[in-house]
Design a protein around this motif. Structure first.
Motif, PDB file in Angstrom:
ATOM      1  N   ASP A   1      -2.745 -14.161  10.900  1.00 32.49           N
ATOM      2  CA  ASP A   1      -2.973 -12.807  11.389  1.00 32.49           C
ATOM      3  C   ASP A   1      -2.969 -11.859  10.189  1.00 32.49           C
ATOM      4  N   PHE A   2      -4.103 -11.267   9.914  1.00 30.94           N
ATOM      5  CA  PHE A   2      -4.189 -10.393   8.745  1.00 30.94           C
ATOM      6  C   PHE A   2      -3.868  -8.932   9.070  1.00 30.94           C
ATOM      7  N   ALA A   3      -3.592  -8.662  10.347  1.00 35.20           N
ATOM      8  CA  ALA A   3      -3.333  -7.266  10.723  1.00 35.20           C
ATOM      9  C   ALA A   3      -1.898  -6.879  10.386  1.00 35.20           C
ATOM     10  N   LEU A   4      -1.727  -5.645   9.919  1.00 34.96           N
ATOM     11  CA  LEU A   4      -0.367  -5.154   9.712  1.00 34.96           C
ATOM     12  C   LEU A   4       0.231  -4.838  11.082  1.00 34.96           C
ATOM     13  N   SER A   5       1.541  -5.039  11.216  1.00 37.26           N
ATOM     14  CA  SER A   5       2.207  -4.728  12.490  1.00 37.26           C
ATOM     15  C   SER A   5       2.236  -3.205  12.674  1.00 37.26           C
ATOM     16  N   GLU A   6       2.557  -2.795  13.899  1.00 39.32           N
ATOM     17  CA  GLU A   6       2.658  -1.342  14.155  1.00 39.32           C
ATOM     18  C   GLU A   6       3.704  -0.708  13.256  1.00 39.32           C
ATOM     19  N   LEU A   7       4.808  -1.427  13.120  1.00 36.46           N
ATOM     20  CA  LEU A   7       5.900  -0.915  12.280  1.00 36.46           C
ATOM     21  C   LEU A   7       5.425  -0.746  10.830  1.00 36.46           C
ATOM     22  N   GLN A   8       4.694  -1.757  10.331  1.00 36.75           N
ATOM     23  CA  GLN A   8       4.215  -1.685   8.941  1.00 36.75           C
ATOM     24  C   GLN A   8       3.232  -0.527   8.760  1.00 36.75           C
ATOM     25  N   GLN A   9       2.385  -0.328   9.786  1.00 37.64           N
ATOM     26  CA  GLN A   9       1.421   0.778   9.682  1.00 37.64           C
ATOM     27  C   GLN A   9       2.129   2.131   9.703  1.00 37.64           C
ATOM     28  N   SER A  10       3.124   2.250  10.585  1.00 34.72           N
ATOM     29  CA  SER A  10       3.776   3.570  10.649  1.00 34.72           C
ATOM     30  C   SER A  10       4.630   3.790   9.407  1.00 34.72           C
ATOM     31  N   LEU A  11       5.177   2.703   8.855  1.00 36.13           N
ATOM     32  CA  LEU A  11       5.938   2.828   7.604  1.00 36.13           C
ATOM     33  C   LEU A  11       5.025   3.368   6.490  1.00 36.13           C
ATOM     34  N   GLY A  12       3.836   2.779   6.382  1.00 41.89           N
ATOM     35  CA  GLY A  12       2.876   3.235   5.359  1.00 41.89           C
ATOM     36  C   GLY A  12       2.546   4.710   5.550  1.00 41.89           C
ATOM     37  N   GLY A  13       2.343   5.104   6.813  1.00 45.03           N
ATOM     38  CA  GLY A  13       2.007   6.501   7.120  1.00 45.03           C
ATOM     39  C   GLY A  13       3.138   7.446   6.739  1.00 45.03           C
ATOM     40  N   ALA A  14       4.379   7.026   7.033  1.00 41.57           N
ATOM     41  CA  ALA A  14       5.539   7.885   6.733  1.00 41.57           C
ATOM     42  C   ALA A  14       5.691   8.058   5.215  1.00 41.57           C
TER      43      ALA A  14
ATOM     44  N   GLU B   1       3.291   7.761   2.982  1.00 41.87           N
ATOM     45  CA  GLU B   1       2.160   8.596   2.536  1.00 41.87           C
ATOM     46  C   GLU B   1       2.484  10.079   2.708  1.00 41.87           C
ATOM     47  N   LYS B   2       3.091  10.397   3.833  1.00 41.57           N
ATOM     48  CA  LYS B   2       3.429  11.793   4.146  1.00 41.57           C
ATOM     49  C   LYS B   2       4.421  12.351   3.119  1.00 41.57           C
TER      50      LYS B   2
ATOM     51  N   ILE C   1       4.643  -2.929   1.127  1.00 42.88           N
ATOM     52  CA  ILE C   1       3.748  -1.886   1.659  1.00 42.88           C
ATOM     53  C   ILE C   1       4.230  -0.513   1.194  1.00 42.88           C
ATOM     54  N   MET C   2       5.534  -0.319   1.229  1.00 40.83           N
ATOM     55  CA  MET C   2       6.103   0.960   0.779  1.00 40.83           C
ATOM     56  C   MET C   2       5.782   1.206  -0.699  1.00 40.83           C
ATOM     57  N   MET C   3       5.999   0.205  -1.553  1.00 39.48           N
ATOM     58  CA  MET C   3       5.817   0.418  -2.987  1.00 39.48           C
ATOM     59  C   MET C   3       4.333   0.579  -3.345  1.00 39.48           C
ATOM     60  N   GLN C   4       3.473  -0.155  -2.641  1.00 39.49           N
ATOM     61  CA  GLN C   4       2.033  -0.006  -2.893  1.00 39.49           C
ATOM     62  C   GLN C   4       1.581   1.405  -2.509  1.00 39.49           C
ATOM     63  N   THR C   5       2.114   1.889  -1.388  1.00 40.19           N
ATOM     64  CA  THR C   5       1.740   3.232  -0.915  1.00 40.19           C
ATOM     65  C   THR C   5       2.196   4.297  -1.912  1.00 40.19           C
ATOM     66  N   ILE C   6       3.406   4.135  -2.444  1.00 39.93           N
ATOM     67  CA  ILE C   6       3.912   5.106  -3.426  1.00 39.93           C
ATOM     68  C   ILE C   6       2.986   5.131  -4.646  1.00 39.93           C
ATOM     69  N   ALA C   7       2.710   3.953  -5.206  1.00 39.83           N
ATOM     70  CA  ALA C   7       1.885   3.907  -6.420  1.00 39.83           C
ATOM     71  C   ALA C   7       0.484   4.446  -6.137  1.00 39.83           C
ATOM     72  N   ALA C   8      -0.082   4.084  -4.972  1.00 43.80           N
ATOM     73  CA  ALA C   8      -1.450   4.492  -4.637  1.00 43.80           C
ATOM     74  C   ALA C   8      -1.575   5.997  -4.423  1.00 43.80           C
ATOM     75  N   SER C   9      -0.459   6.663  -4.146  1.00 42.58           N
ATOM     76  CA  SER C   9      -0.514   8.110  -3.905  1.00 42.58           C
ATOM     77  C   SER C   9      -0.833   8.885  -5.184  1.00 42.58           C
ATOM     78  N   GLY C  10      -0.786   8.179  -6.316  1.00 44.23           N
ATOM     79  CA  GLY C  10      -0.973   8.851  -7.602  1.00 44.23           C
ATOM     80  C   GLY C  10       0.345   8.939  -8.356  1.00 44.23           C
ATOM     81  N   ALA C  11       1.436   8.560  -7.658  1.00 47.37           N
ATOM     82  CA  ALA C  11       2.750   8.540  -8.320  1.00 47.37           C
ATOM     83  C   ALA C  11       2.802   7.404  -9.336  1.00 47.37           C
ATOM     84  N   GLY C  12       1.975   6.394  -9.122  1.00 43.00           N
ATOM     85  CA  GLY C  12       1.882   5.271 -10.061  1.00 43.00           C
ATOM     86  C   GLY C  12       3.243   4.660 -10.337  1.00 43.00           C
ATOM     87  N   PHE C  13       3.434   4.226 -11.583  1.00 41.20           N
ATOM     88  CA  PHE C  13       4.713   3.605 -11.935  1.00 41.20           C
ATOM     89  C   PHE C  13       5.792   4.652 -12.180  1.00 41.20           C
TER      90      PHE C  13
END
Ligand SMILES: Cc1cc2nc3c(=O)[nH]c(=O)nc-3n(C[C@H](O)[C@H](O)[C@H](O)COP(=O)(O)OP(=O)(O)OC[C@H]3O[C@@H](n4cnc5c(N)ncnc54)[C@H](O)[C@@H]3O)c2cc1C
Length: 413
Positions: free
Chosen positions: A27-40, A42-43, A96-108
């Motif tokens: 299953d390649f889909a992220l769970s609901e929890l993982q998706q909402s975590l990424g969204g939070a 990102e915010k 997912i959390m760390m990828q989202t942080i870096a992808a926001s432009g915060a980088g390393f």
């Protein structure tokens, strides 16, 4: 008749396979929890734009406000068990959390500011006593304390078994003397997780025996921290650390004396997975800037992004980041399922670091001369993209690992 029987058998097999598939389907889909975590995440990151990170890169100040914002919403304890104030989630969610942080432009600059929180204290979680966990973990989750991870030494490098920082037992205390290098966040840390030698290697059964792990106060009366001027990620300091007769109570020893190497080994794979996720995030940040610029910059009467020489490297980078992400999530899934993940975690870290670096390079080339200006951010990304290539392990040593442990070739070092 024969045909009918065959059809029946095939139908039965198919029904069985279908039932089994429901249990074991990939299953390649992220769970609901993982998706909402990424969204939070990102915010939260949206409150810390490019200018914030550019300023931190300029003044070198630790991103306190960012650290506080993640702590306020409980994210610093994402992998720490709920009993000690954390969320008790897996390495998949942390990735997912760390990828989202870096992808926001915060980088390393952003990712490394909290990296240690996410998995650094795993040896305490796994091998610490209940009393230690109650004392050590909640302040890390709340953001009240920061910790650094002190393993690397000037004369040992990647050969951890050679480390020479000594801890000598004196009654109910140990006394530590020695030097570490490249220790990130030691300027702002209150605590350090430190690997020391308690039995001289010539008296140990094997070179990795006789190492002991402590989680203890970074008492600056006995520990001198000297910042290293470095290429990138100025906001998160890296340091030489000189330890002179630091007294550590025996209650700060994690697990048994002499078994410290085994304890930190446990954290190697999750750390590789997180670094991979951060490198992928950084690569995506670079790609996003490059793509936006390629659409708007007009030369020779058309957007530069209309040229295949500009499009193709960016498309290639996207595919390589995508492939690296798949193996990173696979490694994270394996770890969370308790399945051996060494080959996948190392592959993820190798591929992600290279893909992230390549995307940052392509972003600069897409910007032409402007890519070299700090204002466009991509030169900062390129400098930061060297970190996941080098630390916590270099690509050479990963290739050695795969050659030896996966392909069965003789050990080369
Ligand atoms: C920004 C940054 C932050 C860091 N943060 C921390 C931290 O918080 N805590 C911490 O403990 N450490 C930290 N490190 C240290 C990092 O983990 C080490 O730099 C890394 O493990 C490499 O060790 P070394 O630099 O001593 O390289 P060396 O061991 O000196 O190796 C030098 C080069 O030789 C190659 N090499 C060596 N032996 C072989 C071989 N047998 N075959 C092929 N190639 C070989 C290596 O791959 C490497 O390219 C950090 C490093 C950096 C750059």
């Amino acid at each position: 008749m024969a045909r009918g029987r065959l059809s029946g058998a095939v139908a039965g097999a198919l029904a069985g396979a279908r039932a089994q598939r429901e249990e074991t389907a990939i299953d390649f889909a992220l769970s609901e929890l993982q998706q909402s975590l990424g969204g939070a995440i990102e915010k939260i990151c949206a409150g810390f734009g490019d200018d914030y990170w550019l300023e931190r890169d300029h003044d070198g100040k630790f991103p306190e406000a960012f650290h506080r914002a993640l702590a306020a919403d409980g994210w610093l304890g994402v992998c720490i068990p709920q009993a000690y104030g954390g969320s008790g989630l897996g390495i998949s969610e942390a990735a997912i959390m760390m990828q989202t942080i870096a992808a926001s432009g915060a980088g390393f600059s952003g990712a490394s500011a909290v990296h240690m929180n996410i998995f650094g204290l795993n040896p305490v979680v796994v091998y610490g006593s209940d009393a230690q966990k109650r004392r050590m973990l909640p302040p890390i989750v709340s953001g009240a304390e920061k910790a650094c991870f002190a393993v690397t030494e000037p004369n040992a490098g990647l050969e951890t078994a050679k480390l020479a920082t000594r801890a000598e037992r004196r009654g109910d205390r140990y006394v530590i003397n020695g030097a570490k290098i490249w220790i990130s966040t030691a300027q702002v840390a209150d605590k350090m997780l430190i690997l020391t030698r308690t039995t001289a290697s010539e008296n140990a059964r094997k070179p990795t025996d006789g190492l002991t792990l402590f989680y203890t106060a970074l008492d600056r009366r006995f520990v001198e921290v000297r910042e290293i001027e470095k290429m990138g990620r100025k906001a998160v300091d890296s340091n030489q650390v000189f330890i002179d007769a630091l007294e550590v109570p025996v209650e700060d020893r994690i697990g048994e004396e002499g078994r410290g190497f085994d304890y930190i080994l446990d954290g190697f794979n999750p750390e590789r997975i997180l670094i991979a996720a951060e490198a992928i995030g950084l690569g995506h940040a670079a790609l996003k800037r490059a793509t936006a610029y390629a659409k708007e910059r007009v030369v020779f009467g058309r957007p530069i992004g209309q040229n295949q020489a500009i499009q193709h490297p960016l498309a290639q980078c996207w595919m390589e980041l995508e492939a690296a992400e798949l193996v990173t999530l696979k490694a994270a899934w394996q770890y969370d399922q308790g399945v051996a993940c060494g080959p996948a975690a190392n592959t993820a870290k190798y591929l992600a670091a290279e893909a992230g670096f390549k995307a940052c390079q392509a972003a600069i080339m897409t910007h032409g001369g402007y890519g070299y200006a700090k204002e466009y951010h991509v030169e900062r990304y390129l400098r930061e993209s060297m970190i996941p290539r080098i630390a916590p392990v270099t690509p050479h040593l990963i290739l050695c690992f795969i050659a030896e442990r996966v392909l069965g070739l003789p050990k080369s070092y």
